[in-house]
Design a protein around this motif. Structure first.
Motif, short mmCIF file in Angstrom:
data_model
loop_
_atom_site.label_atom_id
_atom_site.label_comp_id
_atom_site.label_asym_id
_atom_site.label_seq_id
_atom_site.Cartn_x
_atom_site.Cartn_y
_atom_site.Cartn_z
N ARG A 72 27.97 47.07 -2.11
CA ARG A 72 27.38 48.42 -2.22
C ARG A 72 26.02 48.64 -1.57
N GLY A 73 26.26 49.50 -0.52
CA GLY A 73 24.75 50.00 0.16
C GLY A 73 24.90 49.36 1.53
N SER A 74 24.08 49.79 2.40
CA SER A 74 23.97 49.36 3.75
C SER A 74 22.74 48.07 4.03
N PRO A 75 23.31 47.17 4.64
CA PRO A 75 22.21 46.18 4.80
C PRO A 75 21.20 46.62 5.13
N VAL A 76 19.96 45.67 4.88
CA VAL A 76 18.56 45.89 5.26
C VAL A 76 18.27 45.41 6.27
N LYS A 77 17.45 45.81 7.29
CA LYS A 77 16.96 45.32 8.67
C LYS A 77 15.71 44.89 8.29
N VAL A 78 15.48 43.62 8.60
CA VAL A 78 14.18 42.94 8.87
C VAL A 78 13.69 42.60 10.01
N TYR A 79 12.51 42.85 10.53
CA TYR A 79 11.96 42.59 11.85
C TYR A 79 10.74 41.76 11.70
N LEU A 90 1.68 48.92 14.27
CA LEU A 90 2.81 49.62 13.97
C LEU A 90 2.73 50.32 12.72
N ALA A 91 2.20 49.90 11.58
CA ALA A 91 2.03 50.50 10.33
C ALA A 91 0.79 51.59 10.25
N ARG A 92 -0.12 51.62 11.63
CA ARG A 92 -1.32 52.30 11.60
C ARG A 92 -2.17 52.12 10.29
N ASN A 93 -2.38 50.93 9.80
CA ASN A 93 -3.11 50.45 8.77
C ASN A 93 -3.35 48.99 9.10
N PRO A 94 -4.83 48.66 9.21
CA PRO A 94 -5.53 47.49 9.15
C PRO A 94 -5.44 46.43 8.13
N ASN A 95 -4.82 46.99 7.05
CA ASN A 95 -5.28 46.16 5.84
C ASN A 95 -3.78 45.48 5.27
N ILE A 96 -2.72 45.77 6.02
CA ILE A 96 -1.43 45.43 5.46
C ILE A 96 -0.93 44.25 6.62
N GLY A 98 2.50 43.38 6.39
CA GLY A 98 3.88 43.77 6.39
C GLY A 98 4.31 45.00 5.35
N PHE A 99 5.38 45.35 6.04
CA PHE A 99 5.73 46.95 5.00
C PHE A 99 7.15 47.17 4.88
N TYR A 100 7.84 47.97 4.29
CA TYR A 100 9.03 48.10 4.05
C TYR A 100 9.10 49.66 3.88
N THR A 101 10.01 50.23 4.42
CA THR A 101 10.34 51.77 4.30
C THR A 101 11.79 52.12 4.76
N THR A 102 12.09 53.32 4.92
CA THR A 102 13.44 53.85 5.23
C THR A 102 13.37 54.95 6.40
N SER A 103 14.45 54.83 7.15
CA SER A 103 14.66 55.95 8.01
C SER A 103 15.59 56.87 7.48
N ASP A 104 16.06 57.78 8.24
CA ASP A 104 17.34 58.47 7.97
C ASP A 104 18.90 57.63 7.97
N ARG A 105 18.56 56.26 8.68
CA ARG A 105 19.76 55.59 8.91
C ARG A 105 19.87 54.28 8.14
N ALA A 107 17.30 51.12 5.66
CA ALA A 107 16.12 50.61 4.93
C ALA A 107 15.69 49.35 5.83
N PHE A 108 14.53 49.23 6.02
CA PHE A 108 13.96 48.08 6.82
C PHE A 108 12.48 47.79 6.54
N ALA A 109 12.41 46.36 6.84
CA ALA A 109 11.22 45.77 6.64
C ALA A 109 10.37 45.23 8.02
N VAL A 110 9.06 45.29 7.99
CA VAL A 110 8.51 44.69 9.37
C VAL A 110 7.46 43.63 8.92
N LEU A 111 7.51 42.47 9.64
CA LEU A 111 6.72 41.32 9.04
C LEU A 111 6.30 40.72 10.42
N SER A 112 5.35 39.54 10.00
CA SER A 112 5.07 38.66 11.34
C SER A 112 5.45 37.40 10.94
N ARG A 113 5.90 36.70 12.04
CA ARG A 113 6.35 35.36 12.28
C ARG A 113 5.31 34.50 11.86
#
Length: 508
Positions: A72-79, A90-96, A98-105, A107-113
């Motif tokens: 059920r549901g679309s796979p989550v993309k993780v960058y 990318l988050a326009r926030n110096p205090n985070i 990593g983050f998770y959000t959705t686009s119209d297509r 759900a995705f998360a952006v993190l650092s290696r």
């Protein structure tokens, strides 16, 4: 009642056993699994291992909560970006970190290696596990849960360990919350129940999250408090009026507060484990990312991460520059068309969408941009030929990718723009878009509106619960609360009319 089953299932699970980011210089690889696609610069064991741990984590949540539908549901993309600085930019926030959000297509998360700086910091996995738990809860158990429980549930699963024997340990102490738990006065339980996470200082926010985790952990391993919490959450989710939270807990908040303080001082805390024999994880497939897509990834993230209007021209310029290096790439041209459409460069968007389609007649993304442009043209002209052309593009976008929610939502919009009675197939398209990505507040709002239009005000109100009772303030949350008030009033009026007529209202 509608949410009693939902609450019992999720409780059974928990309580029972600005500037351009720039293009990439290293090659990108992707690890594909059943529920995730992980993108990372560089192909190494770290990428495959990370994807395997994500799948194990998903299996853990499904096992604990009793979810049996793995598709059920679309796979989550993780960058996984090469530095935390890129994530912050990318988050326009110096205090985070990593983050998770959705686009119209998607759900995705952006993190650092990058590895976390110390054991009291939040690493990429802890951030993702916390956010994916929110994602999972919203997908499978959407309801009006109190803010502290939403965050406490995610914190409970944020620290998961993967011993070498292949098992999973969960319920571990969240070391990053130790300062908020042990330095200064403990956050009062009464305050936890009385408010959400809005407007808290950094210090009080840490205390709030830490105490929410502690109460969630305590209730999992204390049978009496577990039962009390279950009754409370069931009544909250079912919309019981004038709830007095303190009355659900024997001895009131004072006693519960004292118990939590004592629990916090224990030398060891309970934790749980899934053994390797219990887990069924499909194979992870690691492949190189197409060079054009790899070079575009960071600017694509800028485009889909809710950019400011003033940033769009720069994003278009950056994508156009990269796309020029790959003139035969339908992916690059479709992304460029999407960016141009967002920046209201409409003629260029349609031209580049057509160029992408000429290279790849199955480019769902390009057909979706083309459909947007043709819908606008049809709205202005009201010519039958223009409406037909717009519908053709929508249908082709859907056929190219039946799991893309964008063409499905466009199909509903097409019928709404044409006016008249919405056909059932239009509702079906919007419903499928919503079920593919229920984490998207836009799709949830739109489907709630559509449900209200069909006269099912009670279900429309329920659909808005996860937004209306989000732990974090936003204009969308305020809008959801206002709409719920309207829908609840309309539902009550409809039920009164049905009662006077001697007809029971239809079930949602």
């Amino acid at each position: 009642m509608r949410h009693a089953g939902i609450c019992s299932r999720i409780l059974a699970g928990l309580l029972l056993t600005g500037a351009s980011v720039g293009t990439a210089h290293a090659a990108w690889y992707q690890a594909q699994s059943r529920h995730f696609t992980v993108y990372s610069e560089g192909n190494d064991a770290k990428l495959r291992g990370f994807a395997e741990r994500l799948e194990k984590f998903d299996y853990l949540l499904r096992t604990i909560t009793g979810v049996t539908d793995p598709e059920r549901g679309s796979p989550v993309k993780v960058y996984l970006l090469s530095s935390e600085g890129k994530v912050k930019a990318l988050a326009r926030n110096p205090n985070i970190g990593g983050f998770y959000t959705t686009s119209d297509r998607t759900a995705f998360a952006v993190l650092s290696r990058e590895a976390k700086s110390n054991q009291f910091d939040f690493g990429a996995e802890e951030i993702l596990f916390h956010e994916y738990t929110h994602h999972f809860m919203l997908h499978h158990f959407p309801a009006a849960y109190p803010a502290w429980y939403i965050e406490g549930f995610a914190e409970f699963f944020s620290v998961v360990k993967f011993p070498k024997d292949g098992s999973i340990e969960f319920g571990n102490f969240v070391l990053a919350r130790a300062p908020g738990l042990f330095l200064g006065e403990p956050y009062p339980v009464a305050n936890l129940f009385a408010r959400n996470a809005d407007g808290l200082s950094l210090r009080d926010g840490d205390r709030y999250y830490g105490r929410a985790w502690l109460l969630t952990h305590y209730c999992r391993y204390n049978a009496a408090r577990r039962a009390e919490l279950a009754r409370y959450l069931a009544d909250v989710a079912n919309g019981v009026k004038d709830i007095q939270p303190e009355s659900y807990f024997a001895g009131g908040f004072a006693k519960l507060n004292g118990e939590l303080n004592g629990y916090m001082r224990k030398r060891t805390m309970s934790m749980s484990r899934l053994t390797p024999t219990e887990m069924k994880i499909d194979a992870i497939v690691v492949t190189p990312v197409d060079p054009a897509q790899g070079d575009l990834i960071e600017n694509e993230l800028r485009l889909i991460n809710h950019p400011r209007t003033e940033d769009l021209p720069g994003i278009v310029t950056a994508i156009r520059s990269i796309a020029a290096k790959y003139p035969a790439s339908a992916y690059a041209l479709a992304l460029l068309a999407e960016a141009e459409w967002a920046a209201e460069q409409k003629d260029a968007a349609l031209a580049d969408a057509d160029r992408a389609i000429a290279i790849d007649p199955k480019s769902s993304r390009a057909y979706a941009v083309r459909a947007e442009a043709l819908l606008e043209k049809a709205h202005d002209s009201d010519a039958e030929a223009d409406w037909k052309a717009a519908l053709t593009s929508i249908v082709r976008a859907n056929r190219a990718d039946t799991e893309d929610p964008v063409p499905l939502a466009l199909f509903y919009r097409y019928h709404a723009m044409r006016g008249g009675k919405m056909p059932d197939i239009g509702y079906d398209g919007l419903y499928k878009a919503f079920t593919l990505l229920p984490q998207s507040p836009e799709y949830r709002f739109n489907f709630a509106h559509a449900t209200a239009i069909r006269g099912d005000y009670k279900t429309a109100s329920i659909l808005l619960d996860p937004i209306a009772y989000s732990p974090h303030g936003s204009e969308m949350r305020e809008g959801a609360l206002r709409l719920k008030t309207e829908f609840d009033a309309q539902a009550a009026e409809k039920e009164q009319g049905a009662a006077k007529a001697g007809n029971p209202p239809p079930a949602p």
